[in-house]
Each structure stands twice: as C-alpha cells, then as structure tokens.
Write an enzyme that holds these catalytic residues in place. Sequence first.
Site, PDB file in Angstrom:
ATOM      1  N   LYS A  37      29.521  37.283 -17.687  1.00 25.09           N
ATOM      2  CA  LYS A  37      29.321  36.042 -18.432  1.00 25.09           C
ATOM      3  C   LYS A  37      29.804  34.876 -17.585  1.00 25.09           C
ATOM      4  O   LYS A  37      30.930  34.896 -17.065  1.00 25.09           O
ATOM      5  CB  LYS A  37      30.097  36.065 -19.746  1.00 25.09           C
ATOM      6  CG  LYS A  37      29.760  34.881 -20.662  1.00 25.09           C
ATOM      7  CD  LYS A  37      30.871  34.574 -21.647  1.00 25.09           C
ATOM      8  CE  LYS A  37      31.959  33.745 -20.990  1.00 25.09           C
ATOM      9  NZ  LYS A  37      32.900  33.123 -21.946  1.00 25.09           N
ATOM     10  N   ASP A  65      26.799  31.189 -20.806  1.00 22.52           N
ATOM     11  CA  ASP A  65      27.389  30.762 -22.068  1.00 22.52           C
ATOM     12  C   ASP A  65      27.782  29.290 -21.996  1.00 22.52           C
ATOM     13  O   ASP A  65      28.944  28.951 -21.759  1.00 22.52           O
ATOM     14  CB  ASP A  65      28.611  31.636 -22.371  1.00 22.52           C
ATOM     15  CG  ASP A  65      29.231  31.330 -23.716  1.00 22.52           C
ATOM     16  OD1 ASP A  65      28.523  30.782 -24.589  1.00 22.52           O
ATOM     17  OD2 ASP A  65      30.433  31.630 -23.899  1.00 22.52           O
ATOM     18  N   LYS A  67      26.745  27.109 -24.593  1.00 16.94           N
ATOM     19  CA  LYS A  67      26.819  26.656 -25.988  1.00 16.94           C
ATOM     20  C   LYS A  67      26.095  25.317 -26.183  1.00 16.94           C
ATOM     21  O   LYS A  67      26.677  24.315 -26.622  1.00 16.94           O
ATOM     22  CB  LYS A  67      28.277  26.562 -26.449  1.00 16.94           C
ATOM     23  CG  LYS A  67      29.032  27.884 -26.372  1.00 16.94           C
ATOM     24  CD  LYS A  67      30.470  27.734 -26.821  1.00 16.94           C
ATOM     25  CE  LYS A  67      31.196  29.067 -26.809  1.00 16.94           C
ATOM     26  NZ  LYS A  67      31.397  29.609 -25.440  1.00 16.94           N
ATOM     27  N   ASP A  70      22.625  19.710 -29.031  1.00 18.27           N
ATOM     28  CA  ASP A  70      22.212  18.307 -28.927  1.00 18.27           C
ATOM     29  C   ASP A  70      20.949  18.174 -29.775  1.00 18.27           C
ATOM     30  O   ASP A  70      20.599  19.079 -30.530  1.00 18.27           O
ATOM     31  CB  ASP A  70      21.961  17.928 -27.458  1.00 18.27           C
ATOM     32  CG  ASP A  70      22.234  16.449 -27.178  1.00 18.27           C
ATOM     33  OD1 ASP A  70      21.692  15.608 -27.925  1.00 18.27           O
ATOM     34  OD2 ASP A  70      22.971  16.153 -26.233  1.00 18.27           O
ATOM     35  N   THR A 129      35.822  31.786 -31.882  1.00 16.42           N
ATOM     36  CA  THR A 129      36.894  32.701 -32.266  1.00 16.42           C
ATOM     37  C   THR A 129      38.250  32.010 -32.317  1.00 16.42           C
ATOM     38  O   THR A 129      39.226  32.596 -32.796  1.00 16.42           O
ATOM     39  CB  THR A 129      36.968  33.905 -31.299  1.00 16.42           C
ATOM     40  OG1 THR A 129      37.039  33.424 -29.954  1.00 16.42           O
ATOM     41  CG2 THR A 129      35.752  34.806 -31.461  1.00 16.42           C
ATOM     42  N   ARG A 223      39.951  38.048 -20.100  1.00 15.76           N
ATOM     43  CA  ARG A 223      41.360  38.017 -19.724  1.00 15.76           C
ATOM     44  C   ARG A 223      41.964  39.388 -19.431  1.00 15.76           C
ATOM     45  O   ARG A 223      42.735  39.520 -18.468  1.00 15.76           O
ATOM     46  CB  ARG A 223      42.166  37.310 -20.816  1.00 15.76           C
ATOM     47  CG  ARG A 223      41.758  35.867 -21.006  1.00 15.76           C
ATOM     48  CD  ARG A 223      42.452  35.244 -22.202  1.00 15.76           C
ATOM     49  NE  ARG A 223      41.658  34.119 -22.690  1.00 15.76           N
ATOM     50  CZ  ARG A 223      42.050  33.319 -23.672  1.00 15.76           C
ATOM     51  NH1 ARG A 223      43.204  33.514 -24.258  1.00 15.76           N
ATOM     52  NH2 ARG A 223      41.265  32.319 -24.057  1.00 15.76           N
TER      53      ARG A 223
END
Length: 248
Positions: A37, A65, A67, A70, A129, A223
């Site tokens: 990603k 990614d 997001k 608009d 999240t 992570r």
Amino acid sequence: MNPASLKERIYVALDVNTRERALQVVRAVSPVLSSFKVGMELFYFFGPDILRELRAAGAQRIFLDLKLHDIPNTVARAAAVLTKSGVDMMTVHASGGSRMMETVLRAVADQAAAEGIPRPRVVAVTQLTSTDQKMLNEELGIPGSMTEVVQQYARLAQQSGLDGVVASAEEVPLIREVCGPDFLTVVPGIRPAFYQADGDDQRRVATPRQALERGAGCLVIGRPILRSPDWREAAEAVLAECAEGSRL
C-alpha cells in the site's frame, strides 16, 4: 484457502518518507508478501515514479491509498490519471456521495480500457480507524452509531458500483449483512499478536485472526512490520498468523 491467494490479500503499508527506505522494505519483504500500500506521504513526495520503482524492486500489486474526496469531476479526472499507473486498487471517501463515486468509477473504467489494462478496484473509506463514537458524533457532527454510519456508507458505495469499502475488522460482519459476502472489505489497523505499541492513534484495531474470522477480504499491515528490526521475519510472522486465521 491456498497460501498464494492469502498472500495476495495482505498489503504491506509503505508508510515511510524516503525512497530508499521504501525500496529497502519492498526488496526485503516481497519474497514473502508482494502486495504493498502506498499512501499520501510517499506518493505526494515522489509522485508516480515511485510506483514504477517499487514494481522493479519486487512489488507485484500496489494499493494506492490517497482517499480522494472533492467534487465529482475533479476526483474523476484525478482517478483517471492514477489509473494510468497500473495500480491494483485505489480509495475514495464514501462521504463524497454517490455522484462522485459513480463518476470516478466510469472515469477509471474508461481510462483502463483506453490503456488496455485491468481496471483498478475502487474502494470507499467509510470511517477512518482513528475515529471513535465520540468523535463521530461530537466533532464530525454525524448522528447515529458507528455501526449505522458505516452500514449506510457501505450500502451507498455498493449502490454506486464500487468494488468494496475500507472499514475496521469489527465492522466487517455488519457490512456483509447489508452488502453480501462478495462485496470487498479492506481492513487496516491490523495488529498481529507479536506487536505491542503504546500511543497508537488507530482505535478500532484487530489481530489478523480476528479480521479473517469476521470475513475480511484484504488486510493492510504497516507498523508491525516496519517497526520490526527484521522486516522479512516480521512479514513471515504476519503470514503465518494470517494462515492460521484463514483455516478457521
């Protein structure tokens, strides 16, 4: 579920800020997990060139990614440009509404056909999240429970023709209730059993086993791998834990 198909469903989040580190991670991890990603930080700094470099380093599938959110025409034009890069999947915000999502999907499909490449999957973000119930109601001003809002956005994304949504593991069964088992759920906030960290800004998290038990389609894990002293070893541990969960 065979190991090959499971590996294709796990995306390693390249949440790093240098080209060198991103390429190092891909070279180390891709023999184990070859889907990645790319988020805002990496893409905004290096642009589309980084996607080609990541593929050359071993990335077989890229989830972009960004997001997008608009007015419909602006997002559609941006999505068409991103389609040219041959990414596997991209994100928009469901809160942009049905017209925006429908316009994006048409633009992506038209551009992919013109390029002679597969159409990227387009998935919508329901709620980040990092958002909890209090933030949803008091800061964002969205009434109702997290469950109700996520289900509403998922239903809207499906009605708009999108391939799926991004949501937390705890919301996957709720989405499957209203959208069926074939509607893709992409689940970030994955925390394997071996990973322990304080100060995590993601609130709605789950282990790979929990996410797969609930019916998650794709997992996004960053992570726990990037903060490990041995990226490949961490990727192997993630895959082993996911394989265990997929057998349930």
